[in-house]
Write a protein that holds these residues in place. Sequence first.
Motif, short mmCIF file in Angstrom:
data_model
loop_
_atom_site.label_atom_id
_atom_site.label_comp_id
_atom_site.label_asym_id
_atom_site.label_seq_id
_atom_site.Cartn_x
_atom_site.Cartn_y
_atom_site.Cartn_z
N VAL A 129 0.85 -1.19 0.00
CA VAL A 129 0.00 0.00 0.00
C VAL A 129 0.89 1.24 0.00
O VAL A 129 1.73 1.43 0.88
N GLY A 130 0.71 2.06 -1.01
CA GLY A 130 1.49 3.29 -1.13
C GLY A 130 0.87 4.17 -2.19
O GLY A 130 0.15 3.68 -3.07
N ASP A 131 1.17 5.45 -2.11
CA ASP A 131 0.57 6.43 -3.01
C ASP A 131 1.66 7.27 -3.64
O ASP A 131 2.45 7.90 -2.91
N LEU A 132 1.73 7.31 -4.97
CA LEU A 132 2.75 8.11 -5.65
C LEU A 132 2.59 9.60 -5.39
O LEU A 132 3.52 10.37 -5.65
N ASP A 133 1.45 9.99 -4.88
CA ASP A 133 1.24 11.39 -4.52
C ASP A 133 1.64 11.68 -3.08
O ASP A 133 1.57 12.82 -2.62
N GLU A 134 2.04 10.63 -2.35
CA GLU A 134 2.49 10.78 -0.95
C GLU A 134 3.84 10.09 -0.81
O GLU A 134 3.92 8.89 -0.58
N ARG A 135 4.91 10.85 -0.96
CA ARG A 135 6.25 10.25 -1.01
C ARG A 135 6.59 9.44 0.23
O ARG A 135 7.30 8.44 0.16
N ARG A 136 6.09 9.86 1.38
CA ARG A 136 6.43 9.15 2.62
C ARG A 136 5.88 7.72 2.63
O ARG A 136 6.39 6.87 3.37
N SER A 137 4.88 7.47 1.81
CA SER A 137 4.30 6.12 1.77
C SER A 137 5.09 5.16 0.88
O SER A 137 4.74 3.99 0.78
N LEU A 138 6.16 5.64 0.25
CA LEU A 138 6.89 4.84 -0.73
C LEU A 138 8.25 4.35 -0.22
O LEU A 138 9.03 3.80 -0.99
N LYS A 139 8.52 4.51 1.05
CA LYS A 139 9.85 4.21 1.58
C LYS A 139 10.26 2.75 1.38
O LYS A 139 11.44 2.44 1.21
N ARG A 140 9.28 1.85 1.37
CA ARG A 140 9.63 0.42 1.27
C ARG A 140 10.07 0.01 -0.13
O ARG A 140 10.53 -1.11 -0.33
N LEU A 141 9.94 0.90 -1.10
CA LEU A 141 10.27 0.53 -2.48
C LEU A 141 11.77 0.51 -2.74
O LEU A 141 12.22 -0.15 -3.68
N ALA A 142 12.55 1.22 -1.96
CA ALA A 142 13.99 1.32 -2.22
C ALA A 142 14.64 -0.06 -2.14
O ALA A 142 14.57 -0.73 -1.11
N GLY A 143 15.27 -0.48 -3.22
CA GLY A 143 15.97 -1.75 -3.24
C GLY A 143 15.08 -2.98 -3.23
O GLY A 143 15.58 -4.10 -3.12
N LEU A 144 13.78 -2.80 -3.36
CA LEU A 144 12.87 -3.93 -3.26
C LEU A 144 12.98 -4.87 -4.45
O LEU A 144 13.04 -6.09 -4.29
N ALA A 145 13.00 -4.32 -5.65
CA ALA A 145 12.98 -5.15 -6.86
C ALA A 145 13.80 -4.50 -7.96
O ALA A 145 13.55 -3.34 -8.29
N PRO A 146 14.75 -5.19 -8.53
CA PRO A 146 15.55 -4.61 -9.62
C PRO A 146 14.81 -4.47 -10.93
O PRO A 146 15.34 -3.91 -11.88
#
Length: 357
Positions: free
Chosen positions: A56-73
């Motif tokens: 669950v994350g929103d591209l309009d809310e950057r703080r909700s995207l923290k888990r994406l870093a390094g998740l999938a190449p």
Amino acid sequence: MKATRNFRRPRVLIVGCGDVGMRCVPLLQPRAHVFALTSHAQRCAELRAAGATPLVGDLDERRSLKRLAGLAPTVLHLAPPQKSGDDDRRTRALLAALGAARGAAGRMGHMGRSTVGHMAAAAMGPAVAPIARMRRARASCLDAETPGIVPDRVRWAAAARAPVRHAPHIVYASTTGVYGDCGGAWIDETRAARPANARAKRRVSAEQQLRRATARGVVAVSIARIPGIYARNRLPLARLEKGTPALTAAEDVYTNHIHADDLAGILVRLATHGKPGRVIHASDDSSLKMGEYFDAVADAFGLARAPRITRAQAEEQLDPSLLSFMRESRRLVNRRLKEELRVRLRYPSVADFLREV
């Protein structure tokens, strides 16, 4: 055992998992651990049932995207831009979340035996590799069924074994609207982008952001420029039933099409065979004017054909959003799709699909 199996499989993140994204999941799921970003928590059960791990994350809310870093190449970026402005702020947020602005490639080199290393090397190597590797990668962009060519299943298997030392590979779903009006001419991917409306300008903004990140070596983007998408659940039946008019043949515009299932296959193919910085027309072989397309659908489903009006009448009667599509005419050359990606379309034309249904 299931957790271990998921850890060993290559990871793919789908951003914007709508209709086309959901069609990608079963194509990826047998060989990859698929993550799907959604801004709606109520969709989590649907995504799990399809075989994806929801985030669950929103591209309009950057703080909700923290888990994406390094998740999938490997990332399938299928999310549209926001609805206002000329800059695609959502792509900017995604790049920041993936760590592109801070040099994700350097950090990902220390991840060890994780996910999609070999697939990333095959699909992205030319962005960061010497000439010899560029030639090898170019030679590998062939059909899995061609004798002597490494099939996709071998690429996916190798992906789970090799370490990730390359920048994340992003497959971006753009639009052929970036070309603007071409007067009905046949165009290939070398045609300059001349967006005529804010929606297309935002797509150009996204492409430019991803290309600049690729030039810096921190991501590697493959771009699919997509025309009108159709499927059994994406036909203009409501429009025909309503009697919305089309332009007269003399003033009508050429449109381009791709079936949603074929598009999903193209996007997945780009994930393993896409060249960094390369644009591909994700289009079928049809050469239809807009009214001809509506007539073909109407005939196939036993509906009345759309009435025809002049352009001047259309300017007075039709909604501006619909008019914007009636102001652009072009025909797409899909040679790269066939010769570089070696894609064989299930529906080479709209007529092929309509005969089946």
